[in-house]
Motif scaffolding. Sequence first.
Motif, PDB file in Angstrom:
ATOM      1  N   PHE A  44     -42.833 -43.264  -3.301  1.00 17.12           N
ATOM      2  CA  PHE A  44     -42.294 -42.384  -2.261  1.00 17.12           C
ATOM      3  C   PHE A  44     -42.706 -40.953  -2.578  1.00 17.12           C
ATOM      4  CE2 PHE A  44     -39.059 -45.855  -2.327  1.00 17.12           C
ATOM      5  CZ  PHE A  44     -39.213 -46.298  -1.020  1.00 17.12           C
ATOM      6  N   GLN A  45     -43.287 -40.296  -1.594  1.00 19.40           N
ATOM      7  CA  GLN A  45     -43.773 -38.940  -1.838  1.00 19.40           C
ATOM      8  C   GLN A  45     -43.312 -38.001  -0.729  1.00 19.40           C
ATOM      9  OE1 GLN A  45     -45.252 -38.050  -4.673  1.00 19.40           O
ATOM     10  NE2 GLN A  45     -45.169 -35.938  -3.948  1.00 19.40           N
ATOM     11  N   PRO A  46     -42.484 -36.981  -1.013  1.00 22.52           N
ATOM     12  CA  PRO A  46     -41.928 -36.675  -2.329  1.00 22.52           C
ATOM     13  C   PRO A  46     -40.798 -37.650  -2.692  1.00 22.52           C
ATOM     14  CG  PRO A  46     -41.025 -35.162  -0.709  1.00 22.52           C
ATOM     15  CD  PRO A  46     -42.041 -36.012   0.018  1.00 22.52           C
ATOM     16  N   PRO A  47     -40.560 -37.848  -3.980  1.00 16.66           N
ATOM     17  CA  PRO A  47     -39.516 -38.800  -4.390  1.00 16.66           C
ATOM     18  C   PRO A  47     -38.106 -38.269  -4.184  1.00 16.66           C
ATOM     19  CG  PRO A  47     -40.554 -37.822  -6.322  1.00 16.66           C
ATOM     20  CD  PRO A  47     -41.328 -37.322  -5.123  1.00 16.66           C
ATOM     21  N   GLN A  48     -37.964 -36.938  -4.123  1.00 22.99           N
ATOM     22  CA  GLN A  48     -36.638 -36.359  -3.899  1.00 22.99           C
ATOM     23  C   GLN A  48     -36.730 -35.370  -2.751  1.00 22.99           C
ATOM     24  OE1 GLN A  48     -34.494 -34.705  -7.166  1.00 22.99           O
ATOM     25  NE2 GLN A  48     -35.217 -36.227  -8.655  1.00 22.99           N
ATOM     26  N   ILE A  49     -35.784 -35.455  -1.820  1.00 24.85           N
ATOM     27  CA  ILE A  49     -35.742 -34.462  -0.747  1.00 24.85           C
ATOM     28  C   ILE A  49     -34.317 -33.961  -0.577  1.00 24.85           C
ATOM     29  CG2 ILE A  49     -37.772 -35.209   0.555  1.00 24.85           C
ATOM     30  CD1 ILE A  49     -35.875 -36.697   2.409  1.00 24.85           C
ATOM     31  N   ARG A  50     -34.231 -32.704  -0.147  1.00 22.41           N
ATOM     32  CA  ARG A  50     -32.943 -32.082   0.156  1.00 22.41           C
ATOM     33  C   ARG A  50     -32.933 -31.742   1.641  1.00 22.41           C
ATOM     34  NH1 ARG A  50     -29.742 -29.887  -3.725  1.00 22.41           N
ATOM     35  NH2 ARG A  50     -29.276 -28.025  -2.532  1.00 22.41           N
ATOM     36  N   VAL A  51     -31.880 -32.189   2.314  1.00 26.29           N
ATOM     37  CA  VAL A  51     -31.788 -31.987   3.755  1.00 26.29           C
ATOM     38  C   VAL A  51     -30.381 -31.489   4.072  1.00 26.29           C
ATOM     39  CG1 VAL A  51     -33.448 -33.868   4.063  1.00 26.29           C
ATOM     40  CG2 VAL A  51     -31.004 -34.341   4.296  1.00 26.29           C
ATOM     41  N   VAL A  52     -30.154 -31.161   5.339  1.00 32.71           N
ATOM     42  CA  VAL A  52     -28.800 -30.781   5.768  1.00 32.71           C
ATOM     43  C   VAL A  52     -28.358 -31.744   6.872  1.00 32.71           C
ATOM     44  CG1 VAL A  52     -29.106 -28.352   5.126  1.00 32.71           C
ATOM     45  CG2 VAL A  52     -29.621 -29.093   7.462  1.00 32.71           C
ATOM     46  N   PRO A  53     -27.041 -31.884   7.084  1.00 34.86           N
ATOM     47  CA  PRO A  53     -26.557 -32.794   8.122  1.00 34.86           C
ATOM     48  C   PRO A  53     -27.212 -32.474   9.471  1.00 34.86           C
ATOM     49  CG  PRO A  53     -24.717 -32.079   6.763  1.00 34.86           C
ATOM     50  CD  PRO A  53     -25.920 -31.265   6.335  1.00 34.86           C
ATOM     51  N   GLY A  54     -27.603 -33.509  10.169  1.00 35.61           N
ATOM     52  CA  GLY A  54     -28.295 -33.345  11.449  1.00 35.61           C
ATOM     53  C   GLY A  54     -29.802 -33.473  11.333  1.00 35.61           C
ATOM     54  N   ASP A  55     -30.320 -33.358  10.102  1.00 35.06           N
ATOM     55  CA  ASP A  55     -31.762 -33.516   9.893  1.00 35.06           C
ATOM     56  C   ASP A  55     -32.162 -34.984  10.017  1.00 35.06           C
ATOM     57  OD1 ASP A  55     -31.960 -30.832   9.457  1.00 35.06           O
ATOM     58  OD2 ASP A  55     -32.520 -30.975   7.335  1.00 35.06           O
ATOM     59  N   THR A  56     -33.454 -35.181  10.194  1.00 37.46           N
ATOM     60  CA  THR A  56     -34.010 -36.535  10.264  1.00 37.46           C
ATOM     61  C   THR A  56     -34.960 -36.745   9.097  1.00 37.46           C
ATOM     62  OG1 THR A  56     -33.911 -36.514  12.678  1.00 37.46           O
ATOM     63  CG2 THR A  56     -35.373 -38.134  11.675  1.00 37.46           C
ATOM     64  N   VAL A  57     -34.800 -37.880   8.436  1.00 43.83           N
ATOM     65  CA  VAL A  57     -35.754 -38.260   7.393  1.00 43.83           C
ATOM     66  C   VAL A  57     -36.628 -39.370   7.967  1.00 43.83           C
ATOM     67  CG1 VAL A  57     -36.065 -39.063   5.021  1.00 43.83           C
ATOM     68  CG2 VAL A  57     -34.023 -37.720   5.640  1.00 43.83           C
ATOM     69  N   VAL A  58     -37.928 -39.204   7.832  1.00 38.91           N
ATOM     70  CA  VAL A  58     -38.882 -40.185   8.358  1.00 38.91           C
ATOM     71  C   VAL A  58     -39.686 -40.753   7.200  1.00 38.91           C
ATOM     72  CG1 VAL A  58     -40.742 -40.623   9.993  1.00 38.91           C
ATOM     73  CG2 VAL A  58     -39.101 -38.780  10.441  1.00 38.91           C
ATOM     74  N   TRP A  59     -39.606 -42.062   7.005  1.00 38.25           N
ATOM     75  CA  TRP A  59     -40.437 -42.726   5.992  1.00 38.25           C
ATOM     76  C   TRP A  59     -41.618 -43.354   6.717  1.00 38.25           C
ATOM     77  CZ3 TRP A  59     -35.149 -42.504   5.472  1.00 38.25           C
ATOM     78  CH2 TRP A  59     -34.635 -42.118   4.230  1.00 38.25           C
TER      79      TRP A  59
END
Length: 115
Positions: A44-59
Amino acid sequence: MTSHKINMLLIVGLLVVGAFDREGLAQTTSLPQRHVVQIDGFVFQPPQIRVVPGDTVVWVNRDFVPHFISVGEGKWQSDVLEENQSWELVVNETGSFSYVCVFHPKMIGIVTIHD
Ligand SMILES: [Cu+2]
Protein backbone atom coordinates in the motif's frame (compact mmCIF):
# COMPACT_ATOMS: atom_id res chain seq x y z
CA MET A 1 -20.99 61.26 -13.98
CA THR A 2 -23.55 59.46 -16.12
CA SER A 3 -25.75 56.80 -14.64
CA HIS A 4 -24.09 54.34 -16.99
CA LYS A 5 -20.69 55.04 -15.44
CA ILE A 6 -22.13 54.74 -11.93
CA ASN A 7 -23.61 51.37 -12.83
CA MET A 8 -20.24 50.22 -14.14
CA LEU A 9 -18.55 51.30 -10.90
CA LEU A 10 -21.14 49.40 -8.89
CA ILE A 11 -20.55 46.27 -10.92
CA VAL A 12 -16.76 46.53 -10.54
CA GLY A 13 -17.20 47.10 -6.82
CA LEU A 14 -19.39 44.01 -6.46
CA LEU A 15 -16.87 41.90 -8.35
CA VAL A 16 -14.09 43.03 -6.02
CA VAL A 17 -16.19 42.25 -2.94
CA GLY A 18 -17.04 38.86 -4.44
CA ALA A 19 -13.38 38.07 -4.96
CA PHE A 20 -12.58 38.86 -1.35
CA ASP A 21 -15.49 36.74 -0.16
CA ARG A 22 -14.20 33.74 -2.08
CA GLU A 23 -10.73 34.23 -0.63
CA GLY A 24 -12.14 34.32 2.89
CA LEU A 25 -14.16 31.16 2.26
CA ALA A 26 -11.10 29.31 0.98
CA GLN A 27 -9.24 30.14 4.15
CA THR A 28 -11.95 29.28 6.65
CA THR A 29 -13.45 26.09 5.19
CA SER A 30 -11.74 22.95 3.99
CA LEU A 31 -13.55 20.99 1.32
CA PRO A 32 -13.56 17.18 1.57
CA GLN A 33 -10.40 15.70 0.10
CA ARG A 34 -9.77 12.50 -1.82
CA HIS A 35 -6.73 10.50 -0.73
CA VAL A 36 -5.50 7.85 -3.13
CA VAL A 37 -3.66 4.76 -1.90
CA GLN A 38 -2.03 2.80 -4.69
CA ILE A 39 -1.69 -0.96 -4.33
CA ASP A 40 1.39 -1.84 -6.29
CA GLY A 41 3.74 -4.79 -5.86
CA PHE A 42 1.79 -6.08 -2.85
CA VAL A 43 2.36 -2.80 -1.01
CA PHE A 44 0.00 0.00 0.00
CA GLN A 45 1.48 3.31 -1.04
CA PRO A 46 1.51 5.42 1.04
CA PRO A 47 1.19 2.91 3.90
CA GLN A 48 -0.06 5.55 6.34
CA ILE A 49 -2.47 8.38 5.63
CA ARG A 50 -4.02 11.09 7.77
CA VAL A 51 -7.45 12.36 6.82
CA VAL A 52 -10.31 14.30 8.38
CA PRO A 53 -13.97 13.26 8.75
CA GLY A 54 -15.79 13.66 5.44
CA ASP A 55 -12.73 12.81 3.36
CA THR A 56 -12.67 9.92 0.92
CA VAL A 57 -9.96 7.29 0.79
CA VAL A 58 -9.57 5.58 -2.58
CA TRP A 59 -7.60 2.34 -2.92
CA VAL A 60 -6.57 1.49 -6.46
CA ASN A 61 -5.26 -1.95 -7.33
CA ARG A 62 -2.36 -1.64 -9.77
CA ASP A 63 -1.38 -5.29 -9.38
CA PHE A 64 -2.50 -8.02 -11.77
CA VAL A 65 -3.63 -10.12 -8.82
CA PRO A 66 -6.79 -9.37 -6.84
CA HIS A 67 -6.68 -7.77 -3.41
CA PHE A 68 -9.36 -7.50 -0.76
CA ILE A 69 -9.16 -4.79 1.87
CA SER A 70 -10.45 -5.03 5.41
CA VAL A 71 -10.22 -1.87 7.51
CA GLY A 72 -10.48 -1.85 11.29
CA GLU A 73 -10.74 -5.63 11.62
CA GLY A 74 -13.72 -5.87 9.30
CA LYS A 75 -15.39 -2.58 10.21
CA TRP A 76 -15.23 -1.67 6.51
CA GLN A 77 -14.47 -4.07 3.66
CA SER A 78 -13.95 -3.63 -0.03
CA ASP A 79 -15.16 -6.02 -2.68
CA VAL A 80 -12.48 -8.13 -4.29
CA LEU A 81 -10.48 -5.62 -6.29
CA GLU A 82 -9.28 -6.88 -9.64
CA GLU A 83 -6.53 -5.15 -11.56
CA ASN A 84 -7.21 -1.41 -11.91
CA GLN A 85 -10.37 -1.57 -9.85
CA SER A 86 -10.76 0.83 -6.97
CA TRP A 87 -12.65 1.11 -3.71
CA GLU A 88 -13.80 4.36 -2.13
CA LEU A 89 -14.45 4.78 1.57
CA VAL A 90 -15.92 7.97 3.02
CA VAL A 91 -14.82 8.28 6.63
CA ASN A 92 -17.10 10.09 9.05
CA GLU A 93 -15.58 9.37 12.42
CA THR A 94 -12.25 9.84 14.11
CA GLY A 95 -9.78 7.18 15.11
CA SER A 96 -6.81 5.22 13.88
CA PHE A 97 -7.63 2.10 11.89
CA SER A 98 -5.17 -0.46 10.63
CA TYR A 99 -6.10 -2.39 7.52
CA VAL A 100 -4.92 -5.49 5.71
CA CYS A 101 -5.40 -7.34 2.50
CA VAL A 102 -7.41 -10.40 3.49
CA PHE A 103 -5.70 -12.43 0.75
CA HIS A 104 -2.18 -11.27 1.69
CA PRO A 105 -2.09 -10.49 5.44
CA LYS A 106 1.44 -9.13 5.25
CA MET A 107 0.02 -6.18 3.32
CA ILE A 108 -0.84 -3.64 5.99
CA GLY A 109 -1.59 0.06 6.25
CA ILE A 110 -3.08 2.61 8.62
CA VAL A 111 -5.75 5.27 8.16
CA THR A 112 -5.83 7.93 10.84
CA ILE A 113 -8.91 10.15 10.90
CA HIS A 114 -8.38 13.23 13.05
CA ASP A 115 -10.33 16.41 13.78
CU1 LIG B 1 -3.72 -8.64 -1.50
